[in-house]
Structures are given as structure tokens and as C-alpha cells.
Design a protein around this motif. Structure first.
Motif, PDB file in Angstrom:
ATOM      1  N   THR A   1       0.823  -1.210   0.000  1.00 51.16           N
ATOM      2  CA  THR A   1       0.000   0.000   0.000  1.00 51.16           C
ATOM      3  C   THR A   1       0.855   1.257   0.000  1.00 51.16           C
ATOM      4  O   THR A   1       0.419   2.314  -0.455  1.00 51.16           O
ATOM      5  N   THR A   2       2.091   1.152   0.518  1.00 51.00           N
ATOM      6  CA  THR A   2       2.987   2.310   0.525  1.00 51.00           C
ATOM      7  C   THR A   2       4.097   2.202  -0.515  1.00 51.00           C
ATOM      8  O   THR A   2       4.826   3.162  -0.736  1.00 51.00           O
ATOM      9  N   ASP A   3       4.229   1.053  -1.124  1.00 49.83           N
ATOM     10  CA  ASP A   3       5.285   0.858  -2.129  1.00 49.83           C
ATOM     11  C   ASP A   3       4.736  -0.084  -3.199  1.00 49.83           C
ATOM     12  O   ASP A   3       5.212  -1.207  -3.377  1.00 49.83           O
ATOM     13  N   GLY A   4       3.735   0.404  -3.906  1.00 51.25           N
ATOM     14  CA  GLY A   4       2.929  -0.455  -4.767  1.00 51.25           C
ATOM     15  C   GLY A   4       3.643  -1.072  -5.953  1.00 51.25           C
ATOM     16  O   GLY A   4       3.158  -2.054  -6.510  1.00 51.25           O
ATOM     17  N   ASP A   5       4.781  -0.527  -6.364  1.00 49.55           N
ATOM     18  CA  ASP A   5       5.486  -1.065  -7.519  1.00 49.55           C
ATOM     19  C   ASP A   5       6.765  -1.810  -7.141  1.00 49.55           C
ATOM     20  O   ASP A   5       7.561  -2.154  -8.021  1.00 49.55           O
ATOM     21  N   ASN A   6       6.949  -2.062  -5.855  1.00 48.14           N
ATOM     22  CA  ASN A   6       8.170  -2.743  -5.444  1.00 48.14           C
ATOM     23  C   ASN A   6       8.161  -4.177  -5.958  1.00 48.14           C
ATOM     24  O   ASN A   6       7.307  -4.993  -5.578  1.00 48.14           O
ATOM     25  N   VAL A   7       9.121  -4.497  -6.797  1.00 49.56           N
ATOM     26  CA  VAL A   7       9.101  -5.801  -7.460  1.00 49.56           C
ATOM     27  C   VAL A   7       9.350  -6.939  -6.477  1.00 49.56           C
ATOM     28  O   VAL A   7       8.814  -8.045  -6.650  1.00 49.56           O
ATOM     29  N   ASP A   8      10.140  -6.708  -5.436  1.00 47.40           N
ATOM     30  CA  ASP A   8      10.395  -7.779  -4.478  1.00 47.40           C
ATOM     31  C   ASP A   8       9.147  -8.101  -3.666  1.00 47.40           C
ATOM     32  O   ASP A   8       8.854  -9.275  -3.395  1.00 47.40           O
ATOM     33  N   LEU A   9       8.407  -7.062  -3.277  1.00 54.02           N
ATOM     34  CA  LEU A   9       7.164  -7.301  -2.545  1.00 54.02           C
ATOM     35  C   LEU A   9       6.124  -7.969  -3.441  1.00 54.02           C
ATOM     36  O   LEU A   9       5.394  -8.871  -2.992  1.00 54.02           O
ATOM     37  N   LEU A  10       6.036  -7.554  -4.689  1.00 53.92           N
ATOM     38  CA  LEU A  10       5.126  -8.219  -5.620  1.00 53.92           C
ATOM     39  C   LEU A  10       5.500  -9.682  -5.803  1.00 53.92           C
ATOM     40  O   LEU A  10       4.632 -10.565  -5.849  1.00 53.92           O
ATOM     41  N   TYR A  11       6.788  -9.925  -5.901  1.00 59.61           N
ATOM     42  CA  TYR A  11       7.253 -11.308  -6.058  1.00 59.61           C
ATOM     43  C   TYR A  11       6.886 -12.135  -4.824  1.00 59.61           C
ATOM     44  O   TYR A  11       6.385 -13.264  -4.937  1.00 59.61           O
TER      45      TYR A  11
ATOM     46  N   ARG B   1      14.600 -13.939 -12.778  1.00 56.28           N
ATOM     47  CA  ARG B   1      13.950 -14.563 -11.624  1.00 56.28           C
ATOM     48  C   ARG B   1      12.448 -14.670 -11.822  1.00 56.28           C
ATOM     49  O   ARG B   1      11.839 -15.717 -11.558  1.00 56.28           O
ATOM     50  N   THR B   2      11.838 -13.596 -12.308  1.00 61.95           N
ATOM     51  CA  THR B   2      10.386 -13.583 -12.475  1.00 61.95           C
ATOM     52  C   THR B   2       9.957 -14.449 -13.651  1.00 61.95           C
ATOM     53  O   THR B   2       8.933 -15.151 -13.577  1.00 61.95           O
ATOM     54  N   LEU B   3      10.702 -14.406 -14.739  1.00 63.07           N
ATOM     55  CA  LEU B   3      10.406 -15.292 -15.869  1.00 63.07           C
ATOM     56  C   LEU B   3      10.419 -16.744 -15.417  1.00 63.07           C
ATOM     57  O   LEU B   3       9.537 -17.540 -15.771  1.00 63.07           O
ATOM     58  N   ASN B   4      11.419 -17.078 -14.614  1.00 63.17           N
ATOM     59  CA  ASN B   4      11.523 -18.450 -14.127  1.00 63.17           C
ATOM     60  C   ASN B   4      10.373 -18.790 -13.178  1.00 63.17           C
ATOM     61  O   ASN B   4       9.790 -19.879 -13.263  1.00 63.17           O
ATOM     62  N   ALA B   5      10.042 -17.874 -12.261  1.00 60.47           N
ATOM     63  CA  ALA B   5       8.971 -18.141 -11.294  1.00 60.47           C
ATOM     64  C   ALA B   5       7.641 -18.381 -12.001  1.00 60.47           C
ATOM     65  O   ALA B   5       6.899 -19.307 -11.656  1.00 60.47           O
ATOM     66  N   LEU B   6       7.338 -17.544 -12.995  1.00 65.53           N
ATOM     67  CA  LEU B   6       6.085 -17.717 -13.718  1.00 65.53           C
ATOM     68  C   LEU B   6       6.099 -19.015 -14.505  1.00 65.53           C
ATOM     69  O   LEU B   6       5.114 -19.777 -14.504  1.00 65.53           O
TER      70      LEU B   6
ATOM     71  N   ARG C   1      13.675 -18.270 -21.880  1.00 67.15           N
ATOM     72  CA  ARG C   1      14.118 -16.872 -21.834  1.00 67.15           C
ATOM     73  C   ARG C   1      14.946 -16.618 -20.582  1.00 67.15           C
ATOM     74  O   ARG C   1      15.975 -15.938 -20.617  1.00 67.15           O
ATOM     75  N   ALA C   2      14.509 -17.172 -19.465  1.00 65.23           N
ATOM     76  CA  ALA C   2      15.234 -16.983 -18.209  1.00 65.23           C
ATOM     77  C   ALA C   2      16.629 -17.591 -18.283  1.00 65.23           C
ATOM     78  O   ALA C   2      17.608 -16.984 -17.840  1.00 65.23           O
ATOM     79  N   ILE C   3      16.722 -18.763 -18.864  1.00 64.87           N
ATOM     80  CA  ILE C   3      18.025 -19.441 -18.875  1.00 64.87           C
ATOM     81  C   ILE C   3      18.981 -18.789 -19.859  1.00 64.87           C
ATOM     82  O   ILE C   3      20.203 -18.850 -19.691  1.00 64.87           O
ATOM     83  N   ARG C   4      18.440 -18.127 -20.889  1.00 62.33           N
ATOM     84  CA  ARG C   4      19.326 -17.367 -21.780  1.00 62.33           C
ATOM     85  C   ARG C   4      19.921 -16.174 -21.047  1.00 62.33           C
ATOM     86  O   ARG C   4      21.066 -15.786 -21.303  1.00 62.33           O
ATOM     87  N   LEU C   5      19.144 -15.596 -20.143  1.00 59.55           N
ATOM     88  CA  LEU C   5      19.620 -14.442 -19.384  1.00 59.55           C
ATOM     89  C   LEU C   5      20.571 -14.844 -18.257  1.00 59.55           C
ATOM     90  O   LEU C   5      21.533 -14.157 -17.979  1.00 59.55           O
ATOM     91  N   GLU C   6      20.274 -15.974 -17.612  1.00 62.52           N
ATOM     92  CA  GLU C   6      21.080 -16.431 -16.474  1.00 62.52           C
ATOM     93  C   GLU C   6      21.363 -17.920 -16.643  1.00 62.52           C
ATOM     94  O   GLU C   6      20.771 -18.769 -15.964  1.00 62.52           O
ATOM     95  N   PRO C   7      22.279 -18.272 -17.531  1.00 62.88           N
ATOM     96  CA  PRO C   7      22.489 -19.690 -17.856  1.00 62.88           C
ATOM     97  C   PRO C   7      23.071 -20.510 -16.712  1.00 62.88           C
ATOM     98  O   PRO C   7      23.028 -21.747 -16.775  1.00 62.88           O
TER      99      PRO C   7
ATOM    100  N   GLN D   1       7.502  -4.014 -15.751  1.00 67.09           N
ATOM    101  CA  GLN D   1       8.564  -3.078 -15.355  1.00 67.09           C
ATOM    102  C   GLN D   1       9.945  -3.571 -15.772  1.00 67.09           C
ATOM    103  O   GLN D   1      10.790  -2.781 -16.179  1.00 67.09           O
ATOM    104  N   GLN D   2      10.142  -4.878 -15.666  1.00 70.08           N
ATOM    105  CA  GLN D   2      11.464  -5.462 -15.913  1.00 70.08           C
ATOM    106  C   GLN D   2      11.313  -6.706 -16.792  1.00 70.08           C
ATOM    107  O   GLN D   2      11.356  -7.838 -16.297  1.00 70.08           O
ATOM    108  N   PRO D   3      11.124  -6.510 -18.091  1.00 71.64           N
ATOM    109  CA  PRO D   3      10.858  -7.660 -18.971  1.00 71.64           C
ATOM    110  C   PRO D   3      12.003  -8.654 -19.052  1.00 71.64           C
ATOM    111  O   PRO D   3      11.791  -9.797 -19.462  1.00 71.64           O
ATOM    112  N   GLN D   4      13.217  -8.248 -18.653  1.00 73.68           N
ATOM    113  CA  GLN D   4      14.357  -9.166 -18.688  1.00 73.68           C
ATOM    114  C   GLN D   4      14.704  -9.693 -17.290  1.00 73.68           C
ATOM    115  O   GLN D   4      15.840 -10.107 -17.050  1.00 73.68           O
TER     116      GLN D   4
END
Length: 586
Positions: A433-443, A474-479, A499-505, A468-471
């Protein structure tokens, strides 16, 4: 080489190498610049910085002072992008090197590439002999696919380095290895063209080897290092880099033998073996690393870093008594608090919760103190004292408000791990509610939604992060992993995980996801290779559950049981591990 540049982190000398990957045959001549990718269009027009509306001031100096004041106020409010814009506006009418430097630093902090490039270009105009703005321009131009500008700046860095051409090449290698794997061809094109201009400079070929190895082009790296060695046969640096190439290629016996030669009498043998052990660990060679650490400790029984590393390795392998034997003597030395933290973790794993709290209470200072406080809360939760645990987390947030997000995340993890998923959801939602776009909290909230089987809401949060962060690997892998586990959308999951493994093999969690996907697709043999690699790097209980299941269906059941039992010693309550064992081997 001289001091590490301020804006580009140092990388890639000696053992500073990346993990193994595909090979590329060395080219016969210098590579040509690659065309700019469509997502980063190359612009010939100069960058235009948007100004605030013109103020009715009487002089350039007055206007500059106005923009500087506005920038200072923006910086004070924590708005680096606005501050950088204001400073850059002032720099249109004043020549102030320090102000240009601040504008560049703020623009980089705001992750505004266009603004960063404009500030660095202005800085370079004012201080043409400075390497720092050239680093920024070269790095950003490479990310945008503008190889002509990258090459121009890199050439100037080589020529202008106070340590000489060879050190200049290492400086350039640092800059070129700051981009992602998707810019590997561009980075290699630039360094190869520079090498062609200085073909008889061993340091040039060494730098090519560093860049090639960073981007997992091990054949090219090996050829470059061998050329450097032919020009400087007695160089220790070239020999160490070649060891790094061999490790990535899996040629551990050859690497061991070469390190043994280099660690002869009159050398810094202990430091060499410690550095080599770190390289082996980075590449998932745990047993080989353990041997080097043991040799280092034999050479110098007072090497606390070797003893500590052996203790942590033993704990990760589930060998608690061995870990305690290595760590207990450290409680009275300079690494006492680190050792106490690890001994507390061992006590947790053995469900000796009172002992764990005692170890954590010994840690009052240093970087381990906050970690210990967080672990105390986790222990209290496992003891059924959830209110006390949550009160401790609130106290930490009150005492360290700048770390509030970190403690929200730790409390959310604690709640999820103890099965309080609804409470975790409410905690994350309150923080958002106070940091609505924080990617770690969303994750974190997406994990709570997933545990509550609210998969649409979990997916929504993960896709908000990707907007916000298409590359974000971590999130690509989680989804992708969530789709594998909970749905039949395996084709979509494969695209996300690929896509995730290409970024972080080299990320073990992503490697595990790919292995589990292959298993779900009915390819257990392919899955086994991925999961063995993941488990070698990360002996996590969920990875162990996956690897054991694949071994089980391939009729390697004793090996499966061994993997599960090892993981169970460290994580006796892990739900995925327990469910897998109950289902397959009741």
C-alpha cells in the motif's frame, strides 16, 4: 592495473571468469560491428534533454543557479532522475566538471540510459582526459548496439591508460563484460577489432580471452590465451586465465595439475589455492573445491577462510558433525560471528531451537547481525511462538526503517515456511500500500497467492513485475515454474524458462525449472542432466525432490533414496521433499 574505476565494477583478471557454456571457433580476422538490435535503435541525432520551462532570470549564471538549486532539492527528495535533469540543464550554460559527474551518477542511479549518456558526454567535453565518462559512454553504447561509439571509446581507453596498453585492454575488458549475454556478439566484435590493431600485445589477447570466457565462448577464450602465452611465455596471469578456461570446459584434472605447478615453493600457494577453490565452487565443482581448501588448510592451519568454507560446504552437504568440527574453533577468532551464524543454522536443521537462539544471540555486530536477528524470528516461529517472532520483525522495521522492505520480505518468507499463507498475503499487501510497484514485494506476494492456489492473482503480480522489468530472469523463471507445477500450459512455460536461462544460464534454480519441465514433458533422460547440474550447484531440498523423482522413475532407486535422505537431514520438514518421498517411497 591502477585503481578500480568508479562507475564500472572490476571483473575478469586471473580467476575472475564466468561459468561454462557454448564454444565459438576463433575468427580468422577482426569481427565487423554488428547492426544495432531493433529494441535499441541507433540514433544519429544528439540526445535532447527536456528542460523545465524557461525562468524569467537575467543571466546564464542565474539560470544555472536556479537549476542547480532545483536539482539539489530533487536529490534531497530522493528523485535522482529529476535531479540529473536539472543539473544537466545547468550544464548547458556553465562548465562544471563536478556537476557533470554528479549528473551522470544520479542518472545512472535512476537507470535512465538516455540521460546517463547525455550527462557522460557533457562530462567528457569538460574533462576529455578522464576515463570515467568514457566507460559510461562505451557501456551504454554497447547496450544500445552502437558498436561504432563503443569501439571509439574503448580505443581511447586503451591508448590513454596510465599503466600502458596492456592495462588499458584489461580496463576495456571490464567495461565490455558489464552487459548481458544478449550483447555478447557486440562485445566480442569490439575487443577483436582492438586486438587486430595491437596484434603483438599479449595483454590484448589476454583481454580477448577474458571477454570470451565471460560470455562462455571457451574455444575462443582458449585460443586467445594461448596466443597471449606465446607472446609472454612466463606470465602467471596468462597461466591462471587458462586454468579458468579449463575449469569451464570441465578439464579439472588439467587445471589441478597446472595449479599444483604454480603453487610451488616460494609462491603464495595458499592464496592461489583459495582463489582456485572459489573458481571451482562458482562452476559447481564442489569436490574439487573441497580438495583445494583442505590443501590450503594443510599449508596454513590458521587460514580461517579455508576452515570456514569447509564448514559451510559440509553443512550444505548435510554433514553436520563435520561442519561443527570445522566451525566450532572459529568461535574465538576473527570470524566468530560468521561461525556462530552457521552453527545456528546447523542447530536449526537439527531442530535444536534453543541452541540456535543461543548462537544467534552471540551476534551483535557486523554484517551477520541483521541476518541473525531475522533467523531468530524464524526459529521462534518454528517453536510456535509466532507472535514473538512477528513482534521481533516489527522491532527490526522500527529500528531500521531504511531496511523495512527487507524485513517485510523476511517475515513473509517466515510466514509462508510455517504455513501461515493468509497472514503472509496480508503482510505483503499491507507493505504494497505504501510501495505499490516494489518488485520484491510483488514477487513475495505472488508466492503467497500461489500457496493459496490463487494462481490468477499470482500470475498477475508476476506479470506486473515483467511489465517493469521484462528481462527479469527470476520472475520469468517463477512464472514458468508455476505454470509447470500447476497447469498444463507447458509450451508457454517452456518459452518463459528458456528466456530466463538465456539471461542467467548458470542459475541453479532456473536449471532446476528446466529439468522439471523436461520431466513433465515426458523426457526423463533430458531432465536428469539438467537436474544433476542444478543439484551440483544448489543442493536445495526441492531440487533434491525433483532429482530423486527422476532417478526413481529411471529405476535408479538407491541413488534416489540417497539424494532424498541427504536433503532430509538438513530440511526434515520440507513439504515438497516429504510429499515426494511419501508418494514414491512410502
Amino acid at each position: 592495473m591502477d585503481s578500480i574505476p568508479r562507475f564500472i565494477a572490476a571483473a575478469a583478471t586471473g580467476f575472475a571468469v564466468a561459468a561454462s557454456g557454448c564454444a565459438l571457433t576463433p575468427s580468422a580476422g577482426p569481427a565487423q560491428p554488428q547492426p544495432a538490435p531493433t529494441e535499441y535503435p541507433q540514433q544519429d541525432a544528439p540526445v535532447v534533454v527536456e528542460n523545465v520551462p524557461e525562468q524569467p532570470l537575467q543571466s546564464d549564471r542565474a539560470r544555472a543557479q536556479y537549476h542547480i538549486l532545483a536539482g539539489e532539492l530533487a536529490a534531497g527528495r530522493g528523485e535522482p532522475q529529476m535531479a540529473a535533469r536539472e543539473f544537466l540543464a545547468a550544464l548547458q550554460t556553465v562548465d562544471d566538471t563536478e556537476l557533470a559527474q554528479r549528473a551522470a551518477a544520479l542518472a545512472l542511479a535512476a537507470r535512465d540510459e538516455t540521460l546517463s549518456l547525455a550527462a557522460a558526454q557533457r562530462w567528457l567535453e569538460l574533462e576529455p582526459e578522464s576515463a570515467d565518462p568514457r566507460e559510461i559512454i562505451a557501456g551504454l553504447s554497447l547496450r544500445r548496439g552502437d558498436l561504432t561509439t563503443t569501439l571509439e571509446q574503448a580505443r581511447a581507453l586503451v591508448r590513454g591508460h596510465p599503466g600502458g596498453i596492456a592495462d588499458g585492454f584489461l580496463h576495456v575488458a571490464q567495461v565490455l563484460t558489464q552487459v548481458g549475454q544478449d550483447r555478447a556478439d557486440g562485445a566480442l566484435s569490439v575487443i577483436q577489432q582492438l586486438v587486430a590493431e595491437w596484434p603483438e600485445t599479449a595483454g590484448a589477447h589476454h583481454a580477448l580471452g577474458v571477454v570470451a570466457l565471460h560470455f562462455q565462448r571457451t574455444d575462443l577464450a582458449e585460443a586467445a590465451v594461448l596466443k597471449a602465452q606465446s607472446l609472454e611465455p612466463d606470465s602467471r596471469d596468462h597461466a591462471l586465465l587458462l586454468v579458468g578456461v579449463w575449469v569451464q570446459q570441465g578439464r579439472i584434472a588439467e587445471a589441478d595439475a597446472r595449479v599444483a605447478e604454480l603453487a610451488g615453493p616460494g609462491t603464495d600457494a595458499v592464496d592461489l589455492r583459495m582463489s582456485y577453490a572459489k573458481l571451482l565452487l562458482k562452476n559447481g565443482q564442489r569436490e574439487a573445491a573441497r580438495r583445494q581448501l583442505e590443501l590450503a588448510l594443510q599449508l596454513d592451519g590458521k587460514r580461517t577462510d579455508a576452515r570456514y568454507a569447509l564448514g559451510v560446504l559440509a553443512f550444505d552437504d548435510g554433514n553436520h558433525e563435520t561442519a561443527i568440527r570445522y566451525l566450532q574453533p572459529l568461535l574465538d577468532g576473527p570470524r566468530a560471528e560468521d561461525a556462530a551464524l552457521q552453527l545456528g543454522r546447523i542447530a536449526e536443521a537439527q531442530q535444536r531451537y534453543a541452541d540456535a537462539l543461543e548462537y544467534y544471540a552471540r551476534i551483535a555486530h557486523g554484517p551477520a547481525a541483521l541476518d541473525a536477528a531475522t533467523r531468530r524470528a524464524h526459529v521462534l516461529a518454528r517453536m510456535g511462538r509466532l507472535d514473538d517472532a512477528r513482534q521481533l520483525m516489527q522491532q527490526l522495521r522500527d529500528s531500521f526503517p531504511q531496511l523495512a522492505v527487507q524485513f517485510y520480505l523476511a517475515e513473509g518468507e517466515m510466514l509462508i515456511n510455517t504455513g501461515h499463507n493468509q497472514a503472509a498475503l496480508e503482510l505483503y499487501s499491507n507493505a504494497l500500500t505504501t510501495d505499490g510497484d516494489n518488485v520484491d514485494l510483488l514477487y513475495g506476494r505472488s508466492l503467497a497467492y500461489e500457496r493459496l492456489r490463487e494462481l490468477e492473482l499470482a500470475e498477475h503480480d508476476l506479470r506486473r513485475i515483467l511489465e517493469q522489468q521484462p528481462q527479469d530472469a527470476r520472475t520469468l523463471n517463477a512464472l514458468g515454474y508455476m505454470l509447470v507445477v500447476h497447469t498444463d500450459r507447458l509450451e508457454e512455460a517452456q518459452d518463459l524458462i528458456a528466456r530466463a536461462i538465456r539471461l542467467e544460464p548458470d542459475d541453479a534454480a532456473i536449471i532446476d525449472s528446466m529439468g522439471w519441465l523436461q520431466y513433465k514433458l515426458g523426457r526423463p533422460r533430458e531432465a536428469l542432466a539438467w537436474l544433476k547440474k542444478a543439484y551440483a550447484q544448489l543442493p536445495d531440498p526441492e531440487v533434491a525432490a525433483h532429482l530423486g523423482e527422476v532417478l526413481w522413475v529411471l529405476d535408479e532407486r538407491e541413488q534416489a533414496r540417497s539424494v532424498w535422505e541427504t536433503a532430509l537431514r538438513n530440511h526434515p520438514d520440507h513439504p515438497v521433499l516429504l510429499e515426494t518421498m511419501r508418494r514414491l517411497a512410502p
